[in-house]
Write a protein that holds these residues in place. Structure first.
Motif, PDB file in Angstrom:
ATOM      1  N   VAL A  84       0.853  -1.193   0.000  1.00  0.00           N
ATOM      2  CA  VAL A  84       0.000   0.000   0.000  1.00  0.00           C
ATOM      3  C   VAL A  84       0.884   1.236   0.000  1.00  0.00           C
ATOM      4  O   VAL A  84       1.837   1.332   0.763  1.00  0.00           O
ATOM      5  N   LYS A  85       0.557   2.163  -0.898  1.00  0.00           N
ATOM      6  CA  LYS A  85       1.165   3.490  -0.875  1.00  0.00           C
ATOM      7  C   LYS A  85       0.011   4.468  -0.724  1.00  0.00           C
ATOM      8  O   LYS A  85      -1.050   4.270  -1.306  1.00  0.00           O
ATOM      9  N   TRP A  86       0.203   5.522   0.043  1.00  0.00           N
ATOM     10  CA  TRP A  86      -0.869   6.489   0.215  1.00  0.00           C
ATOM     11  C   TRP A  86      -0.301   7.883   0.401  1.00  0.00           C
ATOM     12  O   TRP A  86       0.864   8.052   0.736  1.00  0.00           O
ATOM     13  N   ARG A  87      -1.163   8.846   0.137  1.00  0.00           N
ATOM     14  CA  ARG A  87      -0.796  10.243   0.369  1.00  0.00           C
ATOM     15  C   ARG A  87      -2.085  11.029   0.593  1.00  0.00           C
ATOM     16  O   ARG A  87      -3.173  10.604   0.231  1.00  0.00           O
ATOM     17  N   ILE A 105      -7.676  11.607   0.063  1.00  0.00           N
ATOM     18  CA  ILE A 105      -6.693  10.555   0.317  1.00  0.00           C
ATOM     19  C   ILE A 105      -6.575   9.729  -0.954  1.00  0.00           C
ATOM     20  O   ILE A 105      -7.583   9.297  -1.520  1.00  0.00           O
ATOM     21  N   VAL A 106      -5.333   9.517  -1.395  1.00  0.00           N
ATOM     22  CA  VAL A 106      -5.075   8.698  -2.573  1.00  0.00           C
ATOM     23  C   VAL A 106      -4.320   7.459  -2.104  1.00  0.00           C
ATOM     24  O   VAL A 106      -3.277   7.567  -1.459  1.00  0.00           O
ATOM     25  N   MET A 107      -4.873   6.272  -2.417  1.00  0.00           N
ATOM     26  CA  MET A 107      -4.232   5.019  -2.028  1.00  0.00           C
ATOM     27  C   MET A 107      -3.942   4.196  -3.273  1.00  0.00           C
ATOM     28  O   MET A 107      -4.797   4.101  -4.165  1.00  0.00           O
ATOM     29  N   GLU A 108      -2.752   3.625  -3.340  1.00  0.00           N
ATOM     30  CA  GLU A 108      -2.394   2.700  -4.412  1.00  0.00           C
ATOM     31  C   GLU A 108      -2.178   1.331  -3.781  1.00  0.00           C
ATOM     32  O   GLU A 108      -1.284   1.152  -2.962  1.00  0.00           O
ATOM     33  N   LEU A 109      -3.041   0.390  -4.120  1.00  0.00           N
ATOM     34  CA  LEU A 109      -2.980  -0.957  -3.565  1.00  0.00           C
ATOM     35  C   LEU A 109      -2.352  -1.885  -4.594  1.00  0.00           C
ATOM     36  O   LEU A 109      -2.838  -1.976  -5.719  1.00  0.00           O
ATOM     37  N   THR A 118      -5.868   1.896  -7.787  1.00  0.00           N
ATOM     38  CA  THR A 118      -5.724   3.222  -7.201  1.00  0.00           C
ATOM     39  C   THR A 118      -7.108   3.732  -6.815  1.00  0.00           C
ATOM     40  O   THR A 118      -8.037   3.679  -7.618  1.00  0.00           O
ATOM     41  N   GLU A 120      -9.113   7.054  -4.884  1.00  0.00           N
ATOM     42  CA  GLU A 120      -9.045   8.411  -4.333  1.00  0.00           C
ATOM     43  C   GLU A 120     -10.333   8.674  -3.593  1.00  0.00           C
ATOM     44  O   GLU A 120     -11.422   8.468  -4.134  1.00  0.00           O
TER      45      GLU A 120
END
Length: 136
Positions: A84-87, A105-109, A118, A120
């Motif tokens: 998981v990456k998030w910002r 919030i933007v999450m890349e799973l 991805t 948002e």
């Protein structure tokens, strides 16, 4: 606020049903896996989700005919989150308004089958954007 909580519960219920389907599949209980997937199909709303469930139902039915599965096969049918990456993004202004201060919030799973999803989510909104990248 009540709507957000009920949607969250619905998403959690869907996740539990999908998890039950995966566990039944790994345990070679194909009937239970297909029953869970049928329940999930009735609960999902988007066309993409329905197609995903139908594809998994076909894979489980095929595995039932073959009579052999492995945890690796279950991973290809029911992928798990591998990373998981998030910002957090904040829109400070738009062309229409000077000050907005709207966070999202933007999450890349990354799934264990190589797919990347991805999502948002704006504060107080349902997911605004969801994109599934092709398998690697």
């Amino acid at each position: 606020r009540v709507d957000d909580d009920s949607k969250r519960t619905t998403h959690m219920d869907k996740a539990k049903v999908a998890s039950a389907a995966r566990q039944a599949f790994v345990a070679d209980d194909y009937d239970k896996a297909l029953a869970a997937l049928s329940k999930l199909k009735a609960a999902v709303e988007s066309e993409d989700d329905v197609k995903w469930v139908e594809a998994n139902m076909a894979d489980v039915a095929a595995a039932a005919k073959e009579g052999a599965t492995s945890p690796r096969a279950a991973t290809s049918i029911f992928p798990r989150i591998a990373g998981v990456k998030w910002r957090v993004d904040v829109a400070i202004s738009t062309s229409h308004l000077e000050r907005v201060m709207r966070p999202s919030i933007v999450m890349e799973l990354t799934l264990d089958d190589g797919a990347v999803r991805t999502v948002e989510v704006g504060v107080g909104k349902k997911p605004a954007k969801s994109v599934v990248a092709p398998r690697r």
